[in-house]
Write a protein that holds these residues in place. Sequence first.
Motif, PDB file in Angstrom:
ATOM      1  N   VAL A   1      -9.702  -2.886   2.685  1.00  0.00           N
ATOM      2  CA  VAL A   1      -9.869  -2.992   1.239  1.00  0.00           C
ATOM      3  C   VAL A   1     -11.219  -3.666   0.985  1.00  0.00           C
ATOM      4  CG1 VAL A   1      -8.993  -4.034  -0.878  1.00  0.00           C
ATOM      5  CG2 VAL A   1      -7.397  -3.164   0.841  1.00  0.00           C
TER       6      VAL A   1
ATOM      7  N   HIS B   1       1.022   5.594  -0.144  1.00  0.00           N
ATOM      8  CA  HIS B   1       0.420   6.930  -0.138  1.00  0.00           C
ATOM      9  C   HIS B   1       1.558   7.924  -0.130  1.00  0.00           C
ATOM     10  CE1 HIS B   1      -1.943  10.309   2.053  1.00  0.00           C
ATOM     11  NE2 HIS B   1      -2.107  10.390   0.746  1.00  0.00           N
TER      12      HIS B   1
ATOM     13  N   VAL C   1       0.856  -1.179   0.000  1.00  0.00           N
ATOM     14  CA  VAL C   1       0.000   0.000   0.000  1.00  0.00           C
ATOM     15  C   VAL C   1       0.893   1.230   0.000  1.00  0.00           C
ATOM     16  CG1 VAL C   1      -1.806   1.252   1.232  1.00  0.00           C
ATOM     17  CG2 VAL C   1      -1.734  -1.239   1.335  1.00  0.00           C
TER      18      VAL C   1
ATOM     19  N   THR D   1      -2.703   3.796  -3.162  1.00  0.00           N
ATOM     20  CA  THR D   1      -2.726   2.705  -4.142  1.00  0.00           C
ATOM     21  C   THR D   1      -2.352   1.384  -3.491  1.00  0.00           C
ATOM     22  OG1 THR D   1      -0.423   3.128  -4.745  1.00  0.00           O
ATOM     23  CG2 THR D   1      -2.115   4.207  -6.068  1.00  0.00           C
ATOM     24  N   LEU D   2      -2.821   0.314  -4.106  1.00  0.00           N
ATOM     25  CA  LEU D   2      -2.478  -1.037  -3.653  1.00  0.00           C
ATOM     26  C   LEU D   2      -1.878  -1.797  -4.825  1.00  0.00           C
ATOM     27  CD1 LEU D   2      -2.887  -3.267  -1.342  1.00  0.00           C
ATOM     28  CD2 LEU D   2      -4.765  -4.025  -2.774  1.00  0.00           C
TER      29      LEU D   2
ATOM     30  N   LEU E   1      -8.302   2.230  -5.204  1.00  0.00           N
ATOM     31  CA  LEU E   1      -6.917   1.832  -4.947  1.00  0.00           C
ATOM     32  C   LEU E   1      -6.128   1.579  -6.231  1.00  0.00           C
ATOM     33  CD1 LEU E   1      -7.653  -0.430  -1.887  1.00  0.00           C
ATOM     34  CD2 LEU E   1      -6.202   1.596  -1.865  1.00  0.00           C
TER      35      LEU E   1
ATOM     36  N   LEU F   1     -10.954   1.844  -0.864  1.00  0.00           N
ATOM     37  CA  LEU F   1     -10.493   1.882   0.525  1.00  0.00           C
ATOM     38  C   LEU F   1     -11.640   2.338   1.421  1.00  0.00           C
ATOM     39  CD1 LEU F   1      -7.715   1.546   2.063  1.00  0.00           C
ATOM     40  CD2 LEU F   1      -7.575   4.040   2.003  1.00  0.00           C
TER      41      LEU F   1
END
Length: 193
Positions: A80, A25, A23, A144-145, A138, A66
Motif C-alpha cells: 500500500v 478482491h 483487503v 479495495t482496502l 484502493l 496498490l
Amino acid sequence: MPGWADLVGDVLEVAPRLLGAVVRHGDVAVRLTEVEAYDGPGDPGSHAFNGQTRRNATMFGPPGRLYVYFTYGMHHCCNVVVGAEGTPSAVLLRAGEVVDGIDAARERRKGSDRDLARGPARLCEALGIDLRHDGVDLRTGPVTLTPAARAETRVATGPRVGLRGAPDRPWRFWIEDDRFVSTYRPAVARPSR
DNA sequence: GTTGCGATGCGCT
DNA sequence: GCGCATCGCAACA
C-alpha cells in the motif's frame, strides 16, 4: 473512527495502523496480520532506493494505491503506497487471514487454511492479485482496502532481515499471538503499542 | 517445529 | 550476468 486520513503519512506510523484492515478482491477478503515498512528514497532496502523506474513508478505516485511487483520469476507481492505524491513510501502486506471467500481462496492455493495468505506471495495468490492490479486505487477497486475499525492493541515489532546500513528502527509489525503471521523468518517479538 | 535447496523470469549494473 | 521484499518440498528434530 480511523479512516483513510490515518493511512497516509510517515510510513512507520501508518504501517501498524494497517494491521486489522481488510483487503478485498472479488469474493476473497483478507484481514492483515503482518506488514513491513519501506521508508522513502533513503531506504536502502526499498525498490525506490535507486530512483524511479518503470517498475516502481506506482511508489512515487499518490498514496492509497496498490503497488504490485513480480519477483523470483514466479511470485507477486503487494504494497500500500502511503507517502505523499513524490515520496515513495509503502507498506508490504506480508500476511493475513482469509475472512471471506475461503472457497475461492482454496481454489487458487492448495495447503492448509492457515497458510492461504501467510506470506506476501501467498497473500497475493489467495486474493488473485497480479501485475494487472499495480496502481489501482484502493478506495475504488477492483482491489479495495477497508481500514480497521479500531487500532490493534497487541502489536509486536521487529527488524527487517538482510539489510545493510539501514537505520535501527522497527520495520516489521504484526499482531502478537496471531496464528496467521508468517514464521518463515522469525523475529524476536517485542511488545509495542 | 527447523534447515537446505531448486525453481524461474525480470530489472538493473 | 547477478540477484532478488519467496515458496514448496524433502529431510531431520
